[in-house]
Design an enzyme around this catalytic site. Structure first.
Site, PDB file in Angstrom:
ATOM      1  N   ASP A  36       0.863  -1.190   0.000  1.00 50.42           N
ATOM      2  CA  ASP A  36       0.000   0.000   0.000  1.00 50.42           C
ATOM      3  C   ASP A  36       0.895   1.234   0.000  1.00 50.42           C
ATOM      4  O   ASP A  36       1.835   1.321   0.793  1.00 50.42           O
ATOM      5  CB  ASP A  36      -0.901  -0.018   1.249  1.00 50.42           C
ATOM      6  CG  ASP A  36      -2.046   0.963   1.136  1.00 50.42           C
ATOM      7  OD1 ASP A  36      -3.206   0.526   1.212  1.00 50.42           O
ATOM      8  OD2 ASP A  36      -1.786   2.179   0.970  1.00 50.42           O
ATOM      9  N   ILE A  37       0.623   2.197  -0.898  1.00 49.68           N
ATOM     10  CA  ILE A  37       1.508   3.377  -0.966  1.00 49.68           C
ATOM     11  C   ILE A  37       1.307   4.355   0.189  1.00 49.68           C
ATOM     12  O   ILE A  37       2.133   5.231   0.397  1.00 49.68           O
ATOM     13  CB  ILE A  37       1.390   4.203  -2.288  1.00 49.68           C
ATOM     14  CG1 ILE A  37      -0.043   4.404  -2.709  1.00 49.68           C
ATOM     15  CG2 ILE A  37       2.273   3.665  -3.367  1.00 49.68           C
ATOM     16  CD1 ILE A  37      -0.180   5.509  -3.746  1.00 49.68           C
ATOM     17  N   GLU A 100     -12.285   3.371  -1.337  1.00 47.15           N
ATOM     18  CA  GLU A 100     -11.794   4.466  -2.183  1.00 47.15           C
ATOM     19  C   GLU A 100     -11.363   3.984  -3.556  1.00 47.15           C
ATOM     20  O   GLU A 100     -11.411   4.733  -4.528  1.00 47.15           O
ATOM     21  CB  GLU A 100     -10.637   5.184  -1.487  1.00 47.15           C
ATOM     22  CG  GLU A 100     -11.117   5.955  -0.261  1.00 47.15           C
ATOM     23  CD  GLU A 100     -10.009   6.646   0.505  1.00 47.15           C
ATOM     24  OE1 GLU A 100      -8.818   6.414   0.190  1.00 47.15           O
ATOM     25  OE2 GLU A 100     -10.338   7.398   1.435  1.00 47.15           O
ATOM     26  N   VAL A 101     -10.879   2.748  -3.628  1.00 48.09           N
ATOM     27  CA  VAL A 101     -10.478   2.166  -4.919  1.00 48.09           C
ATOM     28  C   VAL A 101     -11.444   1.026  -5.210  1.00 48.09           C
ATOM     29  O   VAL A 101     -11.590   0.103  -4.395  1.00 48.09           O
ATOM     30  CB  VAL A 101      -9.020   1.669  -4.883  1.00 48.09           C
ATOM     31  CG1 VAL A 101      -8.658   1.007  -6.202  1.00 48.09           C
ATOM     32  CG2 VAL A 101      -8.060   2.816  -4.576  1.00 48.09           C
ATOM     33  N   HIS A 105     -10.337  -5.374  -2.744  1.00 45.66           N
ATOM     34  CA  HIS A 105      -9.027  -5.517  -2.102  1.00 45.66           C
ATOM     35  C   HIS A 105      -9.190  -5.709  -0.605  1.00 45.66           C
ATOM     36  O   HIS A 105     -10.143  -5.234   0.006  1.00 45.66           O
ATOM     37  CB  HIS A 105      -8.119  -4.322  -2.394  1.00 45.66           C
ATOM     38  CG  HIS A 105      -8.684  -3.002  -1.987  1.00 45.66           C
ATOM     39  ND1 HIS A 105      -9.570  -2.292  -2.762  1.00 45.66           N
ATOM     40  CD2 HIS A 105      -8.491  -2.257  -0.867  1.00 45.66           C
ATOM     41  CE1 HIS A 105      -9.900  -1.180  -2.140  1.00 45.66           C
ATOM     42  NE2 HIS A 105      -9.258  -1.132  -0.986  1.00 45.66           N
ATOM     43  N   HIS A 107      -6.925  -5.345   3.020  1.00 45.70           N
ATOM     44  CA  HIS A 107      -5.733  -4.776   3.669  1.00 45.70           C
ATOM     45  C   HIS A 107      -5.158  -5.781   4.666  1.00 45.70           C
ATOM     46  O   HIS A 107      -5.900  -6.366   5.455  1.00 45.70           O
ATOM     47  CB  HIS A 107      -6.102  -3.517   4.470  1.00 45.70           C
ATOM     48  CG  HIS A 107      -6.636  -2.392   3.643  1.00 45.70           C
ATOM     49  ND1 HIS A 107      -5.879  -1.296   3.304  1.00 45.70           N
ATOM     50  CD2 HIS A 107      -7.860  -2.184   3.092  1.00 45.70           C
ATOM     51  CE1 HIS A 107      -6.616  -0.458   2.593  1.00 45.70           C
ATOM     52  NE2 HIS A 107      -7.822  -0.970   2.455  1.00 45.70           N
TER      53      HIS A 107
HETATM   54  P1  5GP Z   1      -9.829   1.590   0.492  1.00 52.19           P
HETATM   55  O1  5GP Z   1     -10.453   1.609  -0.882  1.00 52.19           O
HETATM   56  O2  5GP Z   1      -9.752   0.205   1.079  1.00 52.19           O
HETATM   57  O3  5GP Z   1     -10.430   2.575   1.437  1.00 52.19           O
HETATM   58  O4  5GP Z   1      -8.347   2.096   0.362  1.00 52.19           O
HETATM   59  C1  5GP Z   1      -7.582   2.013  -0.796  1.00 52.19           C
HETATM   60  C2  5GP Z   1      -6.156   1.801  -0.409  1.00 52.19           C
HETATM   61  O5  5GP Z   1      -5.392   1.810  -1.598  1.00 52.19           O
HETATM   62  C3  5GP Z   1      -5.567   2.885   0.509  1.00 52.19           C
HETATM   63  O6  5GP Z   1      -4.998   2.268   1.637  1.00 52.19           O
HETATM   64  C4  5GP Z   1      -4.537   3.589  -0.352  1.00 52.19           C
HETATM   65  O7  5GP Z   1      -3.414   3.978   0.379  1.00 52.19           O
HETATM   66  C5  5GP Z   1      -4.204   2.540  -1.388  1.00 52.19           C
HETATM   67  N1  5GP Z   1      -3.840   3.090  -2.685  1.00 52.19           N
HETATM   68  C6  5GP Z   1      -4.484   4.080  -3.347  1.00 52.19           C
HETATM   69  N2  5GP Z   1      -3.879   4.309  -4.529  1.00 52.19           N
HETATM   70  C7  5GP Z   1      -2.838   3.443  -4.606  1.00 52.19           C
HETATM   71  C8  5GP Z   1      -1.843   3.204  -5.613  1.00 52.19           C
HETATM   72  O8  5GP Z   1      -1.776   3.846  -6.655  1.00 52.19           O
HETATM   73  N3  5GP Z   1      -0.939   2.238  -5.341  1.00 52.19           N
HETATM   74  C9  5GP Z   1      -0.970   1.505  -4.187  1.00 52.19           C
HETATM   75  N4  5GP Z   1      -0.034   0.584  -4.039  1.00 52.19           N
HETATM   76  N5  5GP Z   1      -1.884   1.704  -3.220  1.00 52.19           N
HETATM   77  C10 5GP Z   1      -2.822   2.667  -3.437  1.00 52.19           C
END
Ligand code: 5GP
Length: 141
Positions: A36-37, A100-101, A105, A107
């Site tokens: 995760d970045i 958010e994405v 996925h 974590h």
């Molecule tokens: P969520 O959708 O579960 O809330 O969070 C998305 C996760 O993806 C976050 O922890 C964020 O840091 C990670 N993330 C967002 N964009 C990128 C990316 O371009 N590359 C990587 N490796 N992680 C990402």
């Protein structure tokens, strides 16, 4: 079922197609794990299916099984790599659920006694992530 459609232009789909950079730590035919970045703990990595899927709501049985088997593998690996006492596994569905994405996925967050998760949204140094990825890859061997 999810009421929303999968969008193949999401960032994780681009990572899968190698159109966006990522630090990969593990992959098999069905799943990929990468750093995760914006890590909320040292060793924070993600597990995704390689096939399109928005989140838990539209995941097939096969996608869920494949992802969870890799989640278990990565959880054991990060515990070993970071000498952790536990692991937090998180998964969010749709914007109001914290997602958010929009590619399914999970974590993986190694945890240590008395150490809180860091705030979200803080970019990590790429060299630091590379070093952590090396530790996880080594733990997988
Ligand atoms: P969520 O959708 O579960 O809330 O969070 C998305 C996760 O993806 C976050 O922890 C964020 O840091 C990670 N993330 C967002 N964009 C990128 C990316 O371009 N590359 C990587 N490796 N992680 C990402």
């Amino acid at each position: 079922m999810s009421i929303y459609k999968y969008n193949p232009e999401n960032i994780f789909a681009k990572i899968l197609r190698d159109e966006a950079p990522s630090i990969r730590v593990y992959e098999d035919d069905e799943t990929l794990s990468f750093m995760d970045i914006m890590p909320r703990a040292d060793g924070h990595c993600l597990v995704i299916p390689k096939s399109p899927c928005r989140n838990l709501l539209d995941a097939s049985d096969a996608q869920l099984v494949a992802v969870m088997l890799t989640v278990r593998k990565m959880s054991r690996a990060v515990m070993k790599a970071f000498d952790a006492q536990g692991v937090t596994v998180q998964q969010f569905n749709e914007a109001v659920g914290g997602q958010e994405v929009f590619h399914f996925h999970v974590h993986i967050l190694p945890r240590h006694e008395g150490v809180a998760l860091r705030a979200p949204g803080i970019m990590a140094d790429r060299e630091v992530l590379n070093a952590q990825a090396d530790r996880i890859r080594f733990a997988l061997t």
